[in-house]
Design a protein around this motif. Structure first.
Motif, PDB file in Angstrom:
ATOM      1  N   ASP A 161       0.836  -1.216   0.000  1.00  0.00           N
ATOM      2  CA  ASP A 161       0.000   0.000   0.000  1.00  0.00           C
ATOM      3  C   ASP A 161       0.864   1.256   0.000  1.00  0.00           C
ATOM      4  O   ASP A 161       0.928   1.990   0.995  1.00  0.00           O
ATOM      5  CB  ASP A 161      -0.940   0.017   1.217  1.00  0.00           C
ATOM      6  CG  ASP A 161      -2.341  -0.446   0.850  1.00  0.00           C
ATOM      7  OD1 ASP A 161      -2.627  -0.594  -0.349  1.00  0.00           O
ATOM      8  OD2 ASP A 161      -3.142  -0.656   1.767  1.00  0.00           O
ATOM      9  N   GLY A 174      -0.576  -4.146  -3.424  1.00  0.00           N
ATOM     10  CA  GLY A 174      -1.744  -3.420  -2.939  1.00  0.00           C
ATOM     11  C   GLY A 174      -3.009  -4.207  -3.219  1.00  0.00           C
ATOM     12  O   GLY A 174      -2.971  -5.402  -3.523  1.00  0.00           O
ATOM     13  N   THR A 176      -7.263  -3.757  -4.926  1.00  0.00           N
ATOM     14  CA  THR A 176      -8.058  -2.989  -5.891  1.00  0.00           C
ATOM     15  C   THR A 176      -8.977  -2.043  -5.121  1.00  0.00           C
ATOM     16  O   THR A 176     -10.191  -2.253  -5.032  1.00  0.00           O
ATOM     17  CB  THR A 176      -8.857  -3.935  -6.798  1.00  0.00           C
ATOM     18  OG1 THR A 176      -9.642  -4.821  -5.975  1.00  0.00           O
ATOM     19  CG2 THR A 176      -7.945  -4.747  -7.690  1.00  0.00           C
ATOM     20  N   ASN A 177      -8.388  -0.977  -4.585  1.00  0.00           N
ATOM     21  CA  ASN A 177      -9.124  -0.041  -3.738  1.00  0.00           C
ATOM     22  C   ASN A 177     -10.211   0.702  -4.499  1.00  0.00           C
ATOM     23  O   ASN A 177     -11.298   0.940  -3.971  1.00  0.00           O
ATOM     24  CB  ASN A 177      -8.144   0.946  -3.094  1.00  0.00           C
ATOM     25  CG  ASN A 177      -7.253   0.288  -2.059  1.00  0.00           C
ATOM     26  OD1 ASN A 177      -7.696  -0.050  -0.979  1.00  0.00           O
ATOM     27  ND2 ASN A 177      -5.994   0.106  -2.398  1.00  0.00           N
ATOM     28  N   CYS A 207      -4.289   4.552  -1.349  1.00  0.00           N
ATOM     29  CA  CYS A 207      -5.462   3.695  -1.145  1.00  0.00           C
ATOM     30  C   CYS A 207      -6.676   4.535  -0.735  1.00  0.00           C
ATOM     31  O   CYS A 207      -7.803   4.247  -1.168  1.00  0.00           O
ATOM     32  CB  CYS A 207      -5.167   2.613  -0.110  1.00  0.00           C
ATOM     33  SG  CYS A 207      -4.726   3.211   1.537  1.00  0.00           S
ATOM     34  N   GLN A 307     -10.482  -6.704   2.107  1.00  0.00           N
ATOM     35  CA  GLN A 307      -9.151  -6.463   1.568  1.00  0.00           C
ATOM     36  C   GLN A 307      -8.270  -7.636   1.980  1.00  0.00           C
ATOM     37  O   GLN A 307      -8.183  -7.943   3.176  1.00  0.00           O
ATOM     38  CB  GLN A 307      -8.598  -5.137   2.117  1.00  0.00           C
ATOM     39  CG  GLN A 307      -7.264  -4.761   1.535  1.00  0.00           C
ATOM     40  CD  GLN A 307      -6.770  -3.400   1.988  1.00  0.00           C
ATOM     41  OE1 GLN A 307      -5.925  -2.814   1.347  1.00  0.00           O
ATOM     42  NE2 GLN A 307      -7.279  -2.881   3.096  1.00  0.00           N
ATOM     43  N   ARG A 333       4.265  -4.397  -9.940  1.00  0.00           N
ATOM     44  CA  ARG A 333       3.059  -3.808  -9.351  1.00  0.00           C
ATOM     45  C   ARG A 333       1.993  -4.890  -9.249  1.00  0.00           C
ATOM     46  O   ARG A 333       1.521  -5.391 -10.273  1.00  0.00           O
ATOM     47  CB  ARG A 333       2.519  -2.660 -10.219  1.00  0.00           C
ATOM     48  CG  ARG A 333       3.546  -1.594 -10.539  1.00  0.00           C
ATOM     49  CD  ARG A 333       3.715  -0.603  -9.400  1.00  0.00           C
ATOM     50  NE  ARG A 333       4.718   0.395  -9.755  1.00  0.00           N
ATOM     51  CZ  ARG A 333       6.001   0.317  -9.405  1.00  0.00           C
ATOM     52  NH1 ARG A 333       6.426  -0.708  -8.683  1.00  0.00           N
ATOM     53  NH2 ARG A 333       6.852   1.251  -9.764  1.00  0.00           N
ATOM     54  N   GLU A 335      -1.766  -5.923  -7.627  1.00  0.00           N
ATOM     55  CA  GLU A 335      -2.997  -5.511  -6.948  1.00  0.00           C
ATOM     56  C   GLU A 335      -3.880  -6.742  -6.781  1.00  0.00           C
ATOM     57  O   GLU A 335      -4.284  -7.348  -7.761  1.00  0.00           O
ATOM     58  CB  GLU A 335      -3.744  -4.442  -7.761  1.00  0.00           C
ATOM     59  CG  GLU A 335      -3.180  -3.049  -7.616  1.00  0.00           C
ATOM     60  CD  GLU A 335      -4.145  -1.982  -8.107  1.00  0.00           C
ATOM     61  OE1 GLU A 335      -5.093  -2.321  -8.846  1.00  0.00           O
ATOM     62  OE2 GLU A 335      -3.952  -0.811  -7.744  1.00  0.00           O
TER      63      GLU A 335
END
Length: 352
Positions: A161, A174, A176-177, A207, A307, A333, A335
């Motif tokens: 994050d 991270g 998928t906010n 986020c 999450q 990266r 997610e």
């Protein structure tokens, strides 16, 4: 790191005694991390053949003589660094990192650096002393100088994050906010809510901004105008959820539902409603974000966006251990998908 040294031929520290080149110097010359050189020295199998050959060639060239093991020699370590440790979601990330570290026989050092003068620099001093094999940074920002120092030390870094720009030259993990924020808002829209309050997280965090953008996108897609008076500040902690919900309830035309950008803020909002004699979901629906273990036992059980915090910890641990072995992650990266979990805190509005 184990107290190992290599001797540089052709130079002397004192008459008759060859000078020693450090493991760090060997690592820099080989273009690998210090832990990678240590693994080669100790005969570990978790080093790629090409890297092993390059390091062994340098060790031979410099006349390496391995010192015997001593009681001071240490285990492999990974540093896991948070801003704070007073949030339940930190426990979920630690759980995931620990699982992978345990499987790999790696120790974990957990630190918090926020809110204390000089804490980040002190952490770096401690990290140098213990020669960490890698660092996992969670929603934190290292000063540029410390980030550069990690690079020069050859210590791999992975960020969970990322707090700042996603363009950091390190791998990130991270969730998928944006999609999570959109699905939570769409759920409330589908129940018939049109005035939906949003309690946001700290705007410095990617986020937080992504969850707000998902909320806005869902309203826009449904043809519902975004009312900025329904968006109130928060910081992910219960107190800000309580204060934010109070602020929304004081509006001339309050919302019929609240989407809080964290479970803790959602629990704070529920308490604000309770103190005003209002019921969830009969008087107001509430949605959170995270799916912390305790929210399934709240009164009522909380509808939230799950999450995958433990999975994020596992993914980051695998990535940093790969980097320590000079293995480039498949994707810089990552997610992981979020998922809406519908429980009893949401229902159709009493007034459409």
């Amino acid at each position: 790191m184990a107290r190992e040294g290599v001797q540089r031929k052709g130079t002397t520290q004192s008459p008759g005694r060859p000078a020693k080149v450090t493991i760090t110097e060997i690592a820099q010359e080989a273009g690998v991390s210090v832990p990678t050189v240590s693994r080669v020295v100790n005969g570990r199998s978790d080093v790629s053949p090409a890297t092993r050959a390059r390091v062994e060639g340098l060790l031979r060239r410099h006349g390496y003589q391995r010192r015997p093991a001593s009681p001071g020699d240490r285990s492999v370590l990974v540093d896991l660094v948070f801003n704070d440790l007073d949030s339940p979601w930190a426990v979920e990330i630690i759980r995931g990192v620990e699982e992978i570290a345990h499987e790999a026989g790696v120790g974990t050092v957990v630190s918090a650096i926020h809110g204390r003068a000089g804490a980040a620099q002190q952490w770096m001093t401690n990290l140098r002393a213990r020669a960490s094999d890698g660092v996992i940074l969670v929603t934190s920002v290292l000063a540029p100088g410390l980030h550069e120092e990690l690079r020069l030390l050859g210590v791999p870094l992975v960020v969970i994050d990322p707090a700042g720009s996603a363009a950091m030259d390190v791998p990130t993990v991270g969730a998928t906010n944006w999609a999570g924020g959109m699905s939570a808002t769409q759920h409330l829209l589908g129940l018939g809510h049109r005035r939906i309050g949003f309690i946001e997280g700290p705007p410095r965090l990617l986020c937080s901004r992504a969850r707000l953008d998902g909320y806005r996108a869902a309203l826009d897609a449904a043809g519902v105008p975004v009312d900025d008076t329904l968006i109130v500040p928060g910081d992910f902690y219960p107190e800000s959820g309580f204060a934010g919900c109070d602020r929304l309830l004081d509006l001339v035309d309050p919302p019929t539902a609240v989407f809080a950008a964290s479970d803790q803020m959602a629990l704070g909002a529920i308490e604000a409603l309770r103190r005003r004699g209002l019921r969830v979901p009969q008087d107001m629906s509430v949605v959170g974000f995270d799916d912390l273990p305790e929210v399934r036992w709240s009164a009522p059980p909380l509808t939230t966006v799950r999450q995958p915090l433990s999975d994020m910890g596992r993914m980051a641990a695998r990535a940093v251990l790969d980097l320590a072995r000079s293995v480039t992650p498949a994707s810089p990266r990552v997610e992981l998908a979020t998922e809406l979990v519908v429980r009893a805190s949401t229902a159709a509005p009493r007034r459409a």
